[in-house]
Enzyme design. Structure first.
Site, short mmCIF file in Angstrom:
data_model
loop_
_atom_site.label_atom_id
_atom_site.label_comp_id
_atom_site.label_asym_id
_atom_site.label_seq_id
_atom_site.Cartn_x
_atom_site.Cartn_y
_atom_site.Cartn_z
N GLU A 74 0.82 -1.22 0.00
CA GLU A 74 0.00 0.00 0.00
C GLU A 74 0.85 1.27 0.00
O GLU A 74 0.43 2.29 -0.56
CB GLU A 74 -0.95 0.01 1.21
CG GLU A 74 -2.07 -1.00 1.13
CD GLU A 74 -1.71 -2.36 1.69
OE1 GLU A 74 -2.58 -3.25 1.72
OE2 GLU A 74 -0.53 -2.54 2.11
N PHE A 136 -12.16 -7.32 13.57
CA PHE A 136 -11.02 -7.78 12.78
C PHE A 136 -10.65 -6.75 11.71
O PHE A 136 -11.50 -6.27 10.98
CB PHE A 136 -11.35 -9.12 12.13
CG PHE A 136 -10.27 -9.64 11.23
CD1 PHE A 136 -9.04 -10.05 11.75
CD2 PHE A 136 -10.46 -9.71 9.85
CE1 PHE A 136 -8.04 -10.52 10.92
CE2 PHE A 136 -9.45 -10.18 9.02
CZ PHE A 136 -8.23 -10.58 9.55
N GLN A 137 -9.39 -6.41 11.65
CA GLN A 137 -8.83 -5.44 10.71
C GLN A 137 -9.52 -4.08 10.81
O GLN A 137 -9.69 -3.37 9.81
CB GLN A 137 -8.88 -5.97 9.27
CG GLN A 137 -7.87 -7.08 9.02
CD GLN A 137 -7.64 -7.39 7.57
OE1 GLN A 137 -8.52 -7.18 6.73
NE2 GLN A 137 -6.47 -7.92 7.25
N LYS A 186 -17.96 -1.07 5.03
CA LYS A 186 -18.24 -2.16 4.09
C LYS A 186 -19.73 -2.27 3.79
O LYS A 186 -20.12 -2.50 2.63
CB LYS A 186 -17.71 -3.48 4.65
CG LYS A 186 -17.83 -4.64 3.68
CD LYS A 186 -17.14 -5.89 4.20
CE LYS A 186 -17.20 -7.02 3.17
NZ LYS A 186 -16.49 -8.24 3.63
N MET A 502 23.69 9.58 3.35
CA MET A 502 23.60 10.86 4.04
C MET A 502 23.85 10.71 5.53
O MET A 502 24.50 11.55 6.15
CB MET A 502 22.23 11.50 3.78
CG MET A 502 22.12 12.93 4.31
SD MET A 502 23.27 14.07 3.49
CE MET A 502 22.30 14.54 2.06
#
Length: 615
Positions: A74, A136-137, A186, A502
């Site tokens: 993602e 969940f999630q 959802k 760096m």
């Protein structure tokens, strides 16, 4: 409703008047979402499906107007959407599921927020009745992203989807651009609803000011023509506003020097005689010193961030400040403005041109002869440059410089973060807008490969080079698989010095060369001594495994041949592993927290500006 901002060519939905009627379709919330994306002009979405967002992926499969690019992480989706937006001027779109899918978007959302990139991130959420139950999630992505978005929405009703999508694109692309998150439950995606377009938008508190106040413009013009040492300090807002043509007119009208920040490279041609370079911690000596010794700074779409100002209370001590920005919160935030101007950079600069012309007509014209004598002396004495390694190995600066010189006309360059980013800013010439993409505010390692992917998806006719470090490359290189499978043939230069360059430079300068955890090509001696000096991973083999054409270059004699070979391959992604000298450093440099007066042109070389320039 405010007008669409310049530089955001997406067709923006307009509020419906009472006499209009739109055809109504009976759809699911998910179908409504995809139809809405089609209507706002989104043609590319970067994302990964998952449970909560899955209902949206079914109608997405049937869309002929929206291309979905299945990324491997993602974070890659978010940076790709940013690269798409920066290269095209349109709103970038990314999509993820709930919980970890959404939280993996946090870094690219924060990155887009810092760099004012128009982005719409769409996330699935657990069913509305489960919100707040630690389902969940589940993750409160609206709460998590509140500080790093321009605005965000939680949608729990299917009928709200078209209006929210229309508002999200409008907010993201107007005023000061930025990321907007739309979190959709959802059950809202699954519910039956109706779809009609355009929706009636309701944004009573959102009215960005684009037209500057005439009195402030007149005051600014008087200061410009009355100054002896003015500087036009140009930030990324000029690019966002599509104001580069107006900027060139203003600069040539006034004859004032122009400095373009890291986020503004390409806003004014590097090759133009009025351009004195990039300011900042690793800016050109002339640009840094011009700001420091100016008696007037005209800041256009810039925010006086710490990398430009150095120690703030010692920055430009003799300068009056004209500060023009579309975001009123930026004006006076870091440096008080003598003339604050709120407005779109394109309108501000166009009005400034007229006001300065009027001053000239009245006999008021600035004399910058002595100022240019100083500026030209500094340019000649302290130009950007680099030394070739004594051992005959590849110079990273030379590699990047030759990539720029051998690149086809119109090439877009995306850089990661670190030494290679600064060298790409210094040694590639940017004469046109939207040819330089980088993570300026957040400094996000791993930005380059997915951003280049997004840029190439948005402007497929142009060559896109990602200039990356071996540290950055190991964070997001999995998106090369995405590129290979989706016909997105980017080119990647891995500037491989075997270290986090760096950070290693800072350890060299400030930590007595104690290189704690910055070596990438081997582990601690007592763990695997046999692995020391080997190439783990082997970037050529890794890239070939992901469907890329891969080359390694170690000998300076092969440099041009390898770059030309990379430019000739256009049917798949190309990765070139450039093995470069590990001790090369970025100069000039202003150490963090110190005054810009303490700029070092090179190691142990402090410029001598004489005693007569502070008069």
């Amino acid at each position: 409703m405010t007008e669409q901002a310049t530089g955001a060519p997406h067709p923006q939905p307009r509020p419906r008047s009472g006499g209009q009627s739109a055809p109504v379709e009976h759809v699911t919330g998910a179908q409504s979402l995809i139809r809405s994306l089609e209507e706002v002009g989104a043609d590319t979405v970067f994302g990964i499906p998952g449970g909560a967002i899955l209902p949206a992926y079914d109608p997405l499969m049937d869309s002929t107007r929206v291309r979905h690019v299945l990324v491997r992480h993602e974070q890659g989706a978010g940076h790709a959407a940013t690269g798409y937006a920066q290269a095209t001027g349109r709103v970038g779109v990314c999509m993820a599921t709930s919980g970890p899918g959404a939280t993996n978007l946090v870094t690219p959302i924060a990155d887009a927020h810092m760099d004012s990139v128009p982005l719409v991130a769409i996330t699935g959420q657990v069913a509305s009745k489960a919100i707040g139950t630690d389902a969940f999630q589940e993750a409160d992505i609206v709460g998590i992203t509140m500080p790093i978005t321009k605005h965000n929405f939680l949608v729990t009703k299917a009928e709200d989807i078209p209006r929210v999508i229309a508002q999200a694109f409008h907010i993201a692309s107007t005023g000061r651009p930025g990321p907007v998150l739309v979190d959709i439950a959802k059950d809202a995606l699954q519910a039956k609803t109706t779809f009609s377009w355009p929706p009636t938008m309701n944004l009573p508190g959102y009215r960005p000011v684009t037209k500057p106040h005439a009195k402030q413009i007149r005051e600014a013009a008087k200061l410009i023509t009355g100054a002896r040492r003015p500087v036009l300090y140009v930030g990324g807002g000029v690019l966002k506003a599509g104001a580069t043509a107006e900027l060139k007119v203003l600069a040539e009208l006034t004859g004032a020097p122009v400095t373009t920040t890291l986020m503004a490279l390409g806003a004014f041609p590097d090759s133009h005689p009025l351009h004195v370079g990039m300011p900042g911690m690793h800016g050109a000596v002339t640009a840094v010193t011009a700001l420091q010794k100016a008696d007037l700074i005209v800041a256009l779409g810039a925010r006086f961030d710490d990398r430009v100002t150095g120690k703030l209370d010692s920055f430009a001590p003799h300068a009056k400040i004209v500060h023009a920005d579309i975001d009123p919160a930026e004006i006076g935030k870091n440096r008080a403005a003598d003339v604050p101007i709120v407005g779109d950079a394109r309108e501000v600069i166009a009005d400034l041109v007229q006001a300065v012309q009027k001053e000239h007509a009245e006999g008021n014209r600035g004399d910058y002869t002595a100022w240019w004598n100083d500026l030209n002396r500094w340019r000649e004495t302290y130009p950007l440059g680099y030394d070739l390694p004594d051992d005959g190995s590849l110079s990273p600066q030379q590699v990047i410089e030759r990539i720029g010189q051998l690149a086809p006309e119109g090439t877009v360059f995306a850089a990661g973060v670190g030494q290679h980013q600064m060298w790409a800013a210094h040694f590639i010439q940017y004469d046109k807008p939207a040819t330089w993409l980088n993570s300026g505010g957040a400094g996000t390692m791993g930005y380059a490969v997915p951003a280049a992917m997004g840029a190439k998806a948005g402007v497929p006719e142009r060559t896109v080079w990602a200039i990356d470090g071996d540290g950055c490359f190991q964070m997001t290189n999995q998106e090369l698989t995405t590129c290979a499978l989706n016909n997105i043939p980017i080119k990647v230069a891995v500037i491989n010095n075997g270290a986090l360059g760096m950070v290693r430079q800072w350890q060299t300068l400030f930590y007595n060369q104690r290189y704690s955890n910055t070596v990438l090509h081997s582990g601690p001696d007592d763990v695997n001594p046999e692995a020391r000096g080997t190439r783990v991973p082997d970037f050529v083999k890794l890239s070939e495994a992901m469907g890329c054409y891969a080359i390694r270059c170690e000998d300076p004699a092969d440099l041009d041949k390898v770059i030309e070979e990379a430019n000739s391959v256009n049917d798949r992604p190309v990765v070139v592993d450039f093995i470069v000298h590990e001790d090369a450093m970025v100069w000039p440099m202003v150490a963090a927290g110190t005054s810009n007066d303490e700029i070092m042109a090179a190691r142990d070389v402090r410029p001598d500006f004489g005693d007569n320039e502070d008069d």
